[in-house]
Design a protein around this motif. Structure first.
Motif, PDB file in Angstrom:
ATOM      1  N   GLN A  91      41.170  34.788  35.660  1.00 30.06           N
ATOM      2  CA  GLN A  91      41.060  33.919  36.824  1.00 30.06           C
ATOM      3  C   GLN A  91      39.629  33.976  37.344  1.00 30.06           C
ATOM      4  O   GLN A  91      38.917  34.956  37.130  1.00 30.06           O
ATOM      5  CB  GLN A  91      42.032  34.335  37.927  1.00 30.06           C
ATOM      6  N   LEU A  92      39.216  32.911  38.012  1.00 33.86           N
ATOM      7  CA  LEU A  92      37.861  32.856  38.553  1.00 33.86           C
ATOM      8  C   LEU A  92      37.863  33.372  39.989  1.00 33.86           C
ATOM      9  O   LEU A  92      38.756  33.051  40.771  1.00 33.86           O
ATOM     10  CB  LEU A  92      37.321  31.418  38.522  1.00 33.86           C
ATOM     11  N   ASP A  93      36.861  34.170  40.323  1.00 30.05           N
ATOM     12  CA  ASP A  93      36.731  34.665  41.690  1.00 30.05           C
ATOM     13  C   ASP A  93      36.256  33.547  42.606  1.00 30.05           C
ATOM     14  O   ASP A  93      35.314  32.805  42.264  1.00 30.05           O
ATOM     15  CB  ASP A  93      35.726  35.818  41.744  1.00 30.05           C
TER      16      ASP A  93
ATOM     17  N   LYS B 159      35.041  28.515  47.389  1.00 30.75           N
ATOM     18  CA  LYS B 159      33.864  28.290  46.562  1.00 30.75           C
ATOM     19  C   LYS B 159      33.835  29.339  45.459  1.00 30.75           C
ATOM     20  O   LYS B 159      34.166  30.504  45.683  1.00 30.75           O
ATOM     21  CB  LYS B 159      32.586  28.403  47.400  1.00 30.75           C
ATOM     22  N   GLN B 160      33.427  28.923  44.276  1.00 28.95           N
ATOM     23  CA  GLN B 160      33.352  29.866  43.162  1.00 28.95           C
ATOM     24  C   GLN B 160      32.233  30.879  43.392  1.00 28.95           C
ATOM     25  O   GLN B 160      31.125  30.531  43.786  1.00 28.95           O
ATOM     26  CB  GLN B 160      33.102  29.109  41.857  1.00 28.95           C
ATOM     27  N   LYS B 161      32.550  32.157  43.151  1.00 23.93           N
ATOM     28  CA  LYS B 161      31.548  33.207  43.288  1.00 23.93           C
ATOM     29  C   LYS B 161      30.702  33.302  42.024  1.00 23.93           C
ATOM     30  O   LYS B 161      31.227  33.293  40.918  1.00 23.93           O
ATOM     31  CB  LYS B 161      32.234  34.551  43.555  1.00 23.93           C
ATOM     32  N   LYS B 162      29.385  33.381  42.221  1.00 22.75           N
ATOM     33  CA  LYS B 162      28.494  33.433  41.070  1.00 22.75           C
ATOM     34  C   LYS B 162      27.622  34.681  41.046  1.00 22.75           C
ATOM     35  O   LYS B 162      27.174  35.108  39.986  1.00 22.75           O
ATOM     36  CB  LYS B 162      27.571  32.201  41.070  1.00 22.75           C
ATOM     37  N   VAL B 163      27.354  35.256  42.215  1.00 24.67           N
ATOM     38  CA  VAL B 163      26.369  36.328  42.302  1.00 24.67           C
ATOM     39  C   VAL B 163      26.701  37.490  41.367  1.00 24.67           C
ATOM     40  O   VAL B 163      25.852  37.965  40.601  1.00 24.67           O
ATOM     41  CB  VAL B 163      26.244  36.835  43.757  1.00 24.67           C
ATOM     42  N   LYS B 164      27.940  37.962  41.388  1.00 22.42           N
ATOM     43  CA  LYS B 164      28.334  39.084  40.535  1.00 22.42           C
ATOM     44  C   LYS B 164      28.249  38.705  39.060  1.00 22.42           C
ATOM     45  O   LYS B 164      27.795  39.503  38.224  1.00 22.42           O
ATOM     46  CB  LYS B 164      29.763  39.521  40.886  1.00 22.42           C
TER      47      LYS B 164
END
Length: 620
Positions: A564-566, A572-577
């Motif tokens: 699953q996408l965080d 909003k989709q998390k990208k930083v990690k």
């Protein structure tokens, strides 16, 4: 008298030594201010002229002054200023005769780098039309969207791009768009050949009355830029703004005697506004190339006695990666103008190719602030200048990359970073520093406006870029925020790529982001995806889909499959990690794949492959 002269000479030498010791950057900064003031005075004079004195008028004056001077050198052919002027007259007359174009209309150009780019644009300017510069690498949905948002009523297409346009031709015809192709004949229904019309037309000048209503605020160009979200947007470049871009050459020290090498695409603001339009402002000669070639770069420079080159960070790295030769310093290049060069590449470039003055700059197509490094400080894009900051106020503010928003204090105002800290560059929107926004896109225009920065009610342009100012007041570019990253000198909008990936039969959701690769400038595309229920990842069909719908520089080179996408609390989709974790199989438990062009498929990512990439033995 003799003693008086000696005293003055000694005083000047002493003053020079003091300046070097105590104010080492005084001279370049002083020249920067003088040139900026001179440009401001020129613009004030042009504004008073009725009608407004445009880049086209500047070109016509150059034709009168030096009609026989080479303007464009391309593939062993030379076109003088008079040649280009006559060709543009033919364009203007043919379009007036065979289309319904009139002053104020917009025409989209879907062309690669070739001389006709110059005379088609000039011909359109002669009849008062604005021009949308379409990226010749875009396809399908992106092409349709880019064309539509410009409001163009006519599309002019290169012969080699005919098949691409035929894919969207039915939609264009439904909107009554005139599609003109640069051939002498055309058997495709809905397309009209244009080259034959040009050749039949007169090369006599067209009346200036056809463009009498053009003002400093009239659109000259629409240049496409990937914003923080969504598909590319058309930045509005007014006649006045186009002039401002041409000033960069003068600021860098270019003169009318220089020979300027353009290998960057003309659909970009760097190639067109700084390179081509800047050449018109200086009245110099251009050496134009279809596309950048590292292996032939210096041969071209030697052959044509090039003195000024343009670059983006990646082109400099490619040049440094070529095999060393005995004649690496055998050239006449004295200036390099561009942006995005890494400090290590900068050093290597100078060590290998000689004492070329590198004019690294910072600017955004739609932005209202810019910097240029005139001192040669490696790694910097410029230096804080009191007068510039007074006329064009800007600052760096604290930015929360996790929440993707500026940090605000208890009063709701932004917080300026300290020297040495990285912050978001914002610049005040004023009459002298306007933000013209994006064509037919009020939502994205508003997203770039930041309110209540230093006081309630103020208005700033949000650059979307993170910069840093050191203790010596040098300015350094650090990174980009949001959903855009830069690869191969191109901005990549992640939302567009995610939409394309989600069309693949096996993929449920996609979160696209850019990751750093050792030895490469910018970030390369990677996607975290989830699969539909009872579906397996189809490596070959995913590759085929990506290759069919997207330009190569936007392809996600790595795929990470997640259960699953965080997402954030606001979905909003998390990208930083994901960005921080990168593409190292040793640090990621999820299945990883890498795009393999030879096999035309995605293949499992191994630790061996990662090591080859990390060590520089495998280039991407």
């Amino acid at each position: 008298m003799y003693m008086y002269a000696v005293t003055i000479l000694v005083s000047l030498v002493f003053l020079h030594i003091l300046l070097k010791l105590w104010f080492p950057y005084f001279v370049p900064e002083f020249l920067y201010v003088l040139k900026t003031i001179a440009f401001g005075l020129r613009m004030s004079k042009y504004k008073k002229k009725q009608p407004f004195y445009t880049i086209l008028d500047c070109f016509l004056d150059a034709v009168k002054r030096t009609p026989s001077k080479p303007f464009i050198i391309f593939e062993n052919r030379t076109y003088t200023y008079m040649d280009v002027d006559k060709q543009s007259n033919k364009v203007a007359r043919a379009l007036r005769t065979h289309t319904s174009l009139k002053e104020g209309d917009t025409v989209a150009l879907f062309l690669g780098n070739e001389p006709c780019y110059a005379w088609v644009w000039l011909g359109l300017a002669k009849i008062g039309c604005a021009t949308a510069l379409l990226n010749c690498n875009i396809r399908s949905k992106s092409l349709s969207q880019c064309f539509s948002c410009s409001g163009a009523s006519v599309l002019i297409v290169a012969e080699g791009l005919k098949d691409v346009v035929e894919e969207i031709l039915p939609a264009l015809l439904e909107q009554d768009i005139a599609v003109l192709i640069l051939t002498k004949g055309c058997d495709t229904a809905g397309m009209m050949s244009l080259l034959d019309k040009f050749e039949e037309a007169s090369d006599e000048p067209v009346s200036a009355a056809l463009r009498s209503a053009v003002s400093r605020k009239s659109p000259a160009l629409y240049v496409y830029t990937s914003g923080t979200t969504g598909l590319p947007k058309a930045a509005v470049i007014t006649q006045e703004r186009l002039w401002a871009a041409t000033f960069i050459q003068s600021l860098a020290g270019v003169t009318s005697k220089d020979i300027f090498y353009i290998n960057l695409p003309l659909y970009h603001s760097a190639g067109f506004s700084i390179g081509f339009a800047g050449a018109i402002e200086k009245g110099l000669t251009i050496v134009l190339r279809r596309k950048f070639s590292a292996s032939q770069f210096w041969d071209d420079c030697r052959k044509h006695n090039v003195t000024v080159i343009q670059y983006i960070g990646e082109t400099m790295r490619y040049l440094c990666n070529t095999q060393k030769k005995a004649d690496d310093r055998d050239h006449r290049v004295r200036l390099a103008i561009g942006n995005g060069i890494r400090a290590d590449v900068w050093k290597e470039f100078l060590n290998r190719f000689g004492s070329i003055q590198v004019r690294e700059l910072y600017a955004a197509t739609e932005g209202n602030i810019g910097f240029m490094n005139l001192s040669g400080k490696i790694g910097a894009v410029g230096r804080v200048n009191y007068i510039q900051r007074k006329i064009f106020p800007y600052l760096l503010i604290k930015y929360d990359t996790e929440k993707e928003e500026p940090v605000r204090n208890s009063e709701g105002l932004c917080v300026e970073v300290l020297k040495g800290e990285t912050g978001l560059l914002v610049s005040k929107i004023t009459e002298k520093a306007p933000f013209n926004g994006y064509a037919r896109n009020l939502q994205q225009t508003e997203k770039k406006r930041l309110r209540n920065v230093l006081q309630k009610g103020d208005l700033y342009f949000n650059s979307g870029d993170l910069l840093r100012i050191d203790e010596d007041n040098f300015i350094y570019f650090q990174d980009r925020i949001g959903d855009t990253f830069r690869w191969k000198g191109e901005n990549v909008a992640t939302t567009e790529i995610a939409d394309i990936l989600s069309m693949v039969d096996c993929i449920k959701e996609a979160n696209v982001y850019g990751v750093r690769v050792p030895g490469h400038e910018g970030r390369i595309g990677m996607a975290a995806i989830t699969l539909k229920e009872d579906k397996q990842f189809d490596c070959s069909s995913t590759f085929s889909h990506v290759a069919s719908y997207l330009p190569a520089y936007t392809w996600p080179r790595f795929i990470r499959i997640q259960s699953q996408l965080d997402i954030t609390g606001t979905y909003k989709q998390k990208k930083v990690k994901l960005v921080d974790e990168g593409f190292n199989p040793a640090a990621i438990e999820d299945p990883l794949y890498i795009l393999n062009e030879r096999e035309k498929s995605y293949i499992p990512m191994t630790q061996k492959t990662y090591s080859l990439i990390a060590s520089g033995q495998m280039q991407l």
